[in-house]
Design an enzyme around this catalytic site. Structure first.
Site, PDB file in Angstrom:
ATOM      1  CG  ASP A  55      13.246   7.595-119.140  1.00 49.36           C
ATOM      2  OD1 ASP A  55      12.520   8.772-118.853  1.00 49.36           O
ATOM      3  OD2 ASP A  55      14.524   7.707-118.985  1.00 49.36           O
ATOM      4  CG  HIS A  67      14.425  10.199-116.164  1.00 52.12           C
ATOM      5  ND1 HIS A  67      15.049  10.458-117.383  1.00 52.12           N
ATOM      6  CD2 HIS A  67      14.644  11.447-115.570  1.00 52.12           C
ATOM      7  CE1 HIS A  67      15.631  11.736-117.513  1.00 52.12           C
ATOM      8  NE2 HIS A  67      15.304  12.432-116.400  1.00 52.12           N
ATOM      9  CD  GLU A  83      19.984   6.925-119.984  1.00 56.57           C
ATOM     10  OE1 GLU A  83      19.119   6.208-120.753  1.00 56.57           O
ATOM     11  OE2 GLU A  83      19.945   8.146-119.846  1.00 56.57           O
TER      12      GLU A  83
END
Length: 314
Positions: free
Chosen positions: A193, A183, A145
């Site tokens: 994203d 993603h 992330e």
């Protein structure tokens, strides 16, 4: 001297409190260690315990454990943006049980890396998605992330830290270049994203993902080719001339598609789930085109798609 044990106990208590206060995630770290310990117990049990349904199977007379095994290894890396306002907010999100989401790594805008989960554990970062025939990316991937609200440009420090981390993961687990994805690639109907500012080309140049070759622009007129020739006679006039008293050829022309196969097949070969073609096209353009992210494939987009699907075939 008789008060020495009490003094030692007080000092130990102070040290414990100080150590806890220095790390705001001490409590959730203890939960992590406890849960990891429980999983370790389950994995180390032998003979293996079977459920009632499994117990009905015709097992052999002896329990026989092989001496040849190791841990399963991740084979994909899925990159996300957090769509939150800060690293602190994301770390809190991933340490609350009720959120039911997690990731192996979080990288801040300043380049700081937080490893939140052992690489061999299954994080809950991908959700429902598909890449090729793989419909459970959580079980075979590492989730990363990036602190980004969804529209920001990624900082140089963040991308450099990401590249260093990817280098370690690729070498450690021998992850193929084509298996570094986003993603939105695995969940095109739900996710966008990392956003269109993400430097996929820069990563591909270092071996983390694939990218297309430089493709020179070719006008539509240049793509016209002869499909077949039609011979036609011109009626002879009263005073024929060389021009009108002759047989000449009329060439029927057809525009050739820049793509060797259908867009659906090409996208499938790359890995996209094409059950929703509009979503698949948008995800493809978000990753490889990054401008005019829509469901339309231009002549230029088709050339890029054609170049890429051939790379994924290799």
């Amino acid at each position: 001297m008789k008060h020495l044990p009490s003094l030692v106990a007080i000092l130990l208590l102070i040290a414990l409190i100080a150590s806890c206060s220095s790390n705001p995630y001490s409590k959730t770290n203890r939960v992590y260690k406890k849960q990891a310990k429980e999983y370790g117990k389950q994995l180390s049990k032998f003979p293996i315990e079977h459920s009632e349904k499994e117990a009905t199977l015709n097992f052999g007379e002896y329990e026989v454990g092989t001496t040849n095994f190791n841990l399963r290894k991740p084979n994909y890396v899925v990159i996300h943006h957090t769509a939150q306002d800060s690293v602190a907010q994301t770390l809190k999100t991933f340490t609350l049980v009720r959120t039911q989401v997690s990731s192996h790594y979080v990288i801040g805008d300043n380049g700081e890396i937080y490893q939140m989960l052992n690489d061999y554990y299954r994080a809950w970062h991908g959700g429902s998605g598909q890449w090729g025939n793989n419909t459970d990316l959580n079980s075979s991937s590492i989730g990363i992330e990036l602190d980004n609200n969804g529209s920001e440009v990624f900082s140089e420090a963040q991308i450099q830290s990401l590249m260093q981390l990817l280098k370690v993961l690729k070498e450690k687990y021998n992850i193929p270049a084509a298996n570094f994805i986003g993603h939105s690639d695995i969940a095109p109907t739900r996710k966008v994203d990392p956003n269109r500012n993400f430097p996929w080309k820069q990563l591909a140049e270092e071996g983390y993902g694939l990218w297309y070759d430089d493709i020179p622009f070719v006008s539509v007129e240049d793509t016209l080719v002869t499909e077949k020739e039609i011979v036609k006679e011109v009626p002879i006039l009263e005073e024929p001339t060389v021009e009108n008293d002759s047989i000449f050829e009329v060439k029927e022309q057809k525009v050739v598609s820049p793509l060797d196969v259908s867009p659906e097949i090409a996208l499938k070969i790359i890995g996209y789930d094409t059950s929703n073609m509009d979503a698949a096209i948008r995800a493809f353009k978000l990753h490889f085109i990054q401008t005019e992210v829509n469901a339309n494939l231009t002549d230029s987009d088709l050339k890029i798609l054609n170049n890429l699907y051939k790379k994924y075939l290799k």
